[in-house]
Design a protein around this motif. Structure first.
Motif, PDB file in Angstrom:
ATOM      1  N   ASN A   1       6.163  -8.715  -5.844  1.00  0.00           N
ATOM      2  CA  ASN A   1       5.578  -7.435  -6.233  1.00  0.00           C
ATOM      3  C   ASN A   1       6.464  -6.280  -5.764  1.00  0.00           C
ATOM      4  O   ASN A   1       6.755  -5.342  -6.524  1.00  0.00           O
ATOM      5  CB  ASN A   1       4.173  -7.310  -5.651  1.00  0.00           C
ATOM      6  N   LEU A   2       6.950  -6.355  -4.518  1.00  0.00           N
ATOM      7  CA  LEU A   2       7.795  -5.287  -3.980  1.00  0.00           C
ATOM      8  C   LEU A   2       9.146  -5.227  -4.682  1.00  0.00           C
ATOM      9  O   LEU A   2       9.670  -4.149  -4.983  1.00  0.00           O
ATOM     10  CB  LEU A   2       7.996  -5.491  -2.477  1.00  0.00           C
ATOM     11  N   VAL A   3       9.748  -6.390  -4.947  1.00  0.00           N
ATOM     12  CA  VAL A   3      11.078  -6.418  -5.562  1.00  0.00           C
ATOM     13  C   VAL A   3      11.025  -5.929  -7.002  1.00  0.00           C
ATOM     14  O   VAL A   3      11.895  -5.181  -7.461  1.00  0.00           O
ATOM     15  CB  VAL A   3      11.668  -7.843  -5.483  1.00  0.00           C
ATOM     16  N   SER A   4       9.999  -6.341  -7.725  1.00  0.00           N
ATOM     17  CA  SER A   4       9.930  -5.993  -9.144  1.00  0.00           C
ATOM     18  C   SER A   4       9.491  -4.560  -9.380  1.00  0.00           C
ATOM     19  O   SER A   4       9.939  -3.914 -10.334  1.00  0.00           O
ATOM     20  CB  SER A   4       8.976  -6.958  -9.862  1.00  0.00           C
ATOM     21  N   ARG A   5       8.611  -4.028  -8.514  1.00  0.00           N
ATOM     22  CA  ARG A   5       8.058  -2.696  -8.754  1.00  0.00           C
ATOM     23  C   ARG A   5       8.568  -1.627  -7.794  1.00  0.00           C
ATOM     24  O   ARG A   5       8.437  -0.434  -8.077  1.00  0.00           O
ATOM     25  CB  ARG A   5       6.525  -2.761  -8.648  1.00  0.00           C
ATOM     26  N   GLY A   6       9.128  -2.042  -6.673  1.00  0.00           N
ATOM     27  CA  GLY A   6       9.468  -1.055  -5.657  1.00  0.00           C
ATOM     28  C   GLY A   6      10.787  -0.355  -5.842  1.00  0.00           C
ATOM     29  O   GLY A   6      11.094   0.602  -5.110  1.00  0.00           O
ATOM     30  N   ARG A   7      11.611  -0.777  -6.786  1.00  0.00           N
ATOM     31  CA  ARG A   7      12.945  -0.186  -6.941  1.00  0.00           C
ATOM     32  C   ARG A   7      12.859   1.293  -7.267  1.00  0.00           C
ATOM     33  O   ARG A   7      13.517   2.129  -6.635  1.00  0.00           O
ATOM     34  CB  ARG A   7      13.722  -0.923  -8.030  1.00  0.00           C
TER      35      ARG A   7
ATOM     36  N   ALA B   1       0.835  -1.205   0.000  1.00  0.00           N
ATOM     37  CA  ALA B   1       0.000   0.000   0.000  1.00  0.00           C
ATOM     38  C   ALA B   1       0.870   1.255   0.000  1.00  0.00           C
ATOM     39  O   ALA B   1       0.566   2.242  -0.704  1.00  0.00           O
ATOM     40  CB  ALA B   1      -0.930  -0.020   1.217  1.00  0.00           C
ATOM     41  N   ASP B   2       1.970   1.225   0.786  1.00  0.00           N
ATOM     42  CA  ASP B   2       2.878   2.375   0.792  1.00  0.00           C
ATOM     43  C   ASP B   2       3.528   2.570  -0.572  1.00  0.00           C
ATOM     44  O   ASP B   2       3.718   3.708  -1.026  1.00  0.00           O
ATOM     45  CB  ASP B   2       3.949   2.168   1.867  1.00  0.00           C
ATOM     46  N   MET B   3       3.853   1.470  -1.247  1.00  0.00           N
ATOM     47  CA  MET B   3       4.439   1.578  -2.578  1.00  0.00           C
ATOM     48  C   MET B   3       3.471   2.252  -3.546  1.00  0.00           C
ATOM     49  O   MET B   3       3.867   3.096  -4.365  1.00  0.00           O
ATOM     50  CB  MET B   3       4.827   0.185  -3.086  1.00  0.00           C
TER      51      MET B   3
END
Length: 733
Positions: A516-522, A459-461
């Motif tokens: 999801n976090l690794v692929s999109r959060g960078r 959600a923060d992302m």
């Protein structure tokens, strides 16, 4: 006048008289002629009988005087000058021959060096072979005993027979290792005793001669003693080595202290089957010793041989050089056929670790810049950048994952701008010192709690990307994060990922959220690091593992386990964490920058040093206003509402907490009179009717009475108070 010599008659006797005829002188008469003839006849008559022998004088040939046997002309000035010239020329020729002889093997300096070497080899003797063999046996048995003890320790007790068998095997191997160590100590003691005795025989007389000469006559005597020592050494080395007697020429080994040379390189690479028997290496940079006593060189392989062939043959090269596999480092240098060879003197990363560079910081760190990881085998510091990256740290138990993770976690903690989100799947307290610095912390190894934590991070992302779209930016930069605190870097660290991903209920959900976090959060400033023992496909899904760009493989038991961290084919290319020895704790292959992994040992920080650094991080975050306040209590949440009823309910909650602390247990009920008295003591204007209207009770609750200080009175349930708060303000404890 003509002289005619007559031939004497043969035979002994006196020499015949010479008859001389003078042609110009003629006899005067016949009488004179007759006299001559008569005289001749008389002579002939005397010659007919034997002549008497003359007496021979006896001479002693052994008797002679002391005069030199030289001709008389030598006693003249001219003779003496000629003799002196001959002596001078012969001495000059002899000196020239001596000068020409010195650079050869027959020279006196070479003789002295050869003699010194011979006597030193005699002093050293052959006992070292036995000591080396005993040391090797002790090392092997000790390693086997350590492995057996580890296996016995981790064998579950529920496996009774296997546990007992493992314990017996461990005890047996431990006794054998102790016996081997004792034998090694005895062999070393015997070797030292024999060497000391021979050293006294060899080095005692020269030292006595030099010291005695100095005491007797000063420096002149010392010089005489040194000359005598030189003479003795030259005499011992008067005969050159024969080719078949020079054992050291059979094989040159770095492990025995020999120098690295071009012939040695050719010989070793041929023995390792990297090059053919008729091929040679081209030395680009001559072998050199560095300050650590290690050899390094840059060489070109023969045409057609790639560098990866030499990198795959590290084990064979180490055997050819006479060292451990971990001591040899081969890396590609510039092009495919050129390699850089580095051979350390001792097993790397076994010495005491030096203090980490973070201890020297006097101001906040910068997590946007390079992060110091630790030294490589050459002792050079290795740094990496984690901006828009993610990482995976893996290795067997005891390999040093916690210490390695501290290098990144401490660097993030010392930057007040970084938001920390930590999850400890081990539940052992390794991450607990960081808890007060974290925005979110899961330390109970609870998959459900970790799943909820990841939901909040996703959600923060999304909020971050919404803000980036509003600002018209594609990704978070340092300047943007400094301007908008909502976009500060966020480090998500997951320790023992295997515990979360293998959970039956939440494992797949957690894997999906992490992916999801690794692929999109960078691009949104979210950095994710995962640590686990063996990140196989059954532990970490390949769709997640392949997205983690930074790989750090600590000690592994098999090349396949190393490949699960570094990637398939890394071990075949010469990068296998199996080569990391047990003594090299905290060391492993780091693949972050460049095209190939690098052997690195993580900077080590003791528990006291970690505490000291976290105290600095706390002070710097408090000064910057970024120190997390932690979750607010229910009473504080009510006071934040800035309402009279909320303040009244907050006082009720505090009253329950105070009486529970006095009673030593959690109280679920208090009398109404007690609550009213406590509220009035806090300066609140409240009556029983107002309190009853605020906290609505059922008729049963109003009529129910309990004992309190000798009487039975009615009161309020804690559950009713919390239900009222939740229903009115939506707050929970």
């Amino acid at each position: 006048m003509t002289e005619i010599q007559q031939t004497p008659a043969p035979g002994p006797g006196p020499t015949l008289a010479t008859v001389t005829l003078l042609p110009t002188a003629r006899p005067a008469d016949e009488a004179a002629d007759t006299a001559v003839l008569d005289s001749a006849r008389q002579v002939l008559t005397d010659l007919t009988g034997p002549a008497p022998l003359a007496p021979v004088e006896k001479v002693d040939l052994d008797t002679f005087d002391d005069a030199p046997l030289m001709p008389a002309w030598m006693r003249s000035p001219e003779g003496w000058a000629a003799y002196a010239g001959v002596f001078y020329r012969s001495r000059r020729r002899g000196f020239r021959r001596w000068v020409r002889r010195q650079p050869t093997d027959r020279g006196h300096v070479r003789q002295f060096g050869r003699g010194t070497r011979r006597v030193h080899e005699w002093v050293v003797g052959f006992e070292g072979v036995r000591v080396q063999g005993a040391a090797h046996t002790a090392h092997v048995l000790t390693r086997e005993a350590r492995a057996a003890a580890r296996s016995a320790r981790f064998t579950p007790r529920i496996l009774g027979s296997k546990k007992e068998l493992a314990m017996k095997t461990a005890d047996k191997l431990q006794k054998e290792a102790e016996a081997a160590v004792a034998l090694h100590k005895k062999a070393r003691k015997d070797r030292n005793r024999a060497r000391n005795l021979r050293a006294g025989v060899v080095y005692g007389p020269p030292l006595a001669a030099i010291g005695g000469g100095f005491v007797a006559t000063g420096w002149l005597g010392a010089a005489g003693g040194m000359l005598a020592t030189f003479t003795g050494g030259a005499f011992a080395g008067r005969k050159p080595y024969e080719e078949e007697a020079d054992w050291s020429a059979d094989w040159r080994s770095l492990g025995d202290g020999d120098r690295m040379t071009a012939p040695m390189l050719d010989q070793s690479f041929r023995a390792a089957k990297v090059i053919g028997a008729d091929e040679t290496l081209k030395v680009v940079q001559m072998p050199m010793l560095d300050a650590r006593g290690a050899w390094s060189t840059v060489i070109d392989l023969p045409p057609g041989i790639p560098a990866k062939k030499a990198m795959r043959a590290v084990d064979e090269l180490a055997a050819a050089f006479g060292v451990e596999e971990a001591q040899v480092s081969v890396s590609k240098r510039g092009r495919s056929g050129r390699i850089e060879l580095y051979v350390s003197r001792d097993l790397p990363f076994t010495d005491k670790a030096k203090p980490g560079p973070l201890l020297a910081l006097e101001a906040a760190a910068n997590f946007w810049g390079p992060i110091s990881i630790g030294p490589d085998v050459r002792g050079l510091p290795i740094s990496i950048s984690v901006v828009e990256r993610s990482g995976l740290v893996g290795g067997e138990p005891g390999a040093g994952k916690s210490a390695s993770g501290n290098t990144i976690l401490l660097a993030a903690a010392l930057d007040p701008r970084v938001l920390l989100v930590l999850a400890d799947g081990k539940g052992g307290g390794d991450l607990e010192p960081f808890e007060h610095l974290c925005e979110c912390f899961e330390g109970d190894a609870d998959p459900e709690a970790f799943y909820k934590l990841l939901l909040a991070e996703v959600a923060d992302m999304k909020r971050r990307y919404a803000l980036l779209k509003k600002l018209g930016k594609r990704k978070v930069t340092e300047e943007l994060a400094n301007t908008y605190p909502e976009l500060r870097q966020r480090l998500i660290w997951v320790d023992e990922l295997m515990f979360y991903t293998t959970d039956e209920e939440y494992g797949k959900k957690i894997t999906k959220l992490l992916r999801n976090l690794v692929s999109r959060g960078r691009a949104a400033g979210i950095i994710t690091f995962c640590a686990t023992q063996k990140p196989g496909s059954d532990v970490v899904d390949t769709s997640l593992r392949d997205l983690l760009s930074i790989r750090w493989a600590l000690r592994c038991t098999t090349p396949e386990a190393s490949d699960t961290i570094l990637g398939k084919g890394a071990a075949a290319a010469g990068y296998s964490a199996k080569t990391v020895q047990a003594e090299m704790r905290g060391a492993g292959y780091l693949w972050a920058e460049g095209q190939n992994p690098v052997m690195v040992r993580a900077d080590y920080y003791t528990d006291d040093q970690v505490t000291e650094l976290l105290e600095r991080a706390t002070e710097w975050r408090r000064a910057a206003g970024t120190l997390p306040t932690g979750p607010l209590s229910l009473a504080d949440q009510l006071r934040a509402q800035a309402e009279n009823d909320a303040a009244l309910l907050a006082a009720v909650v505090d009253t329950f907490a105070n009486y529970s602390a006095k009673a030593g247990e959690e109280l679920d009920w208090l009398p109404g009179s007690v609550l009213l008295a406590a509220l009035k003591d806090d300066g609140l204007d409240v009556t029983a009717e107002k309190l009853g209207a605020l906290i609505v009770r059922t008729d049963e609750e109003k009529k129910a009475k309990r004992a309190w200080e000798g009487s039975r009175v009615s009161g309020y349930l804690r559950s009713r108070v919390t239900a009222t708060i939740t229903a009115r303000y939506g707050l929970t404890a």
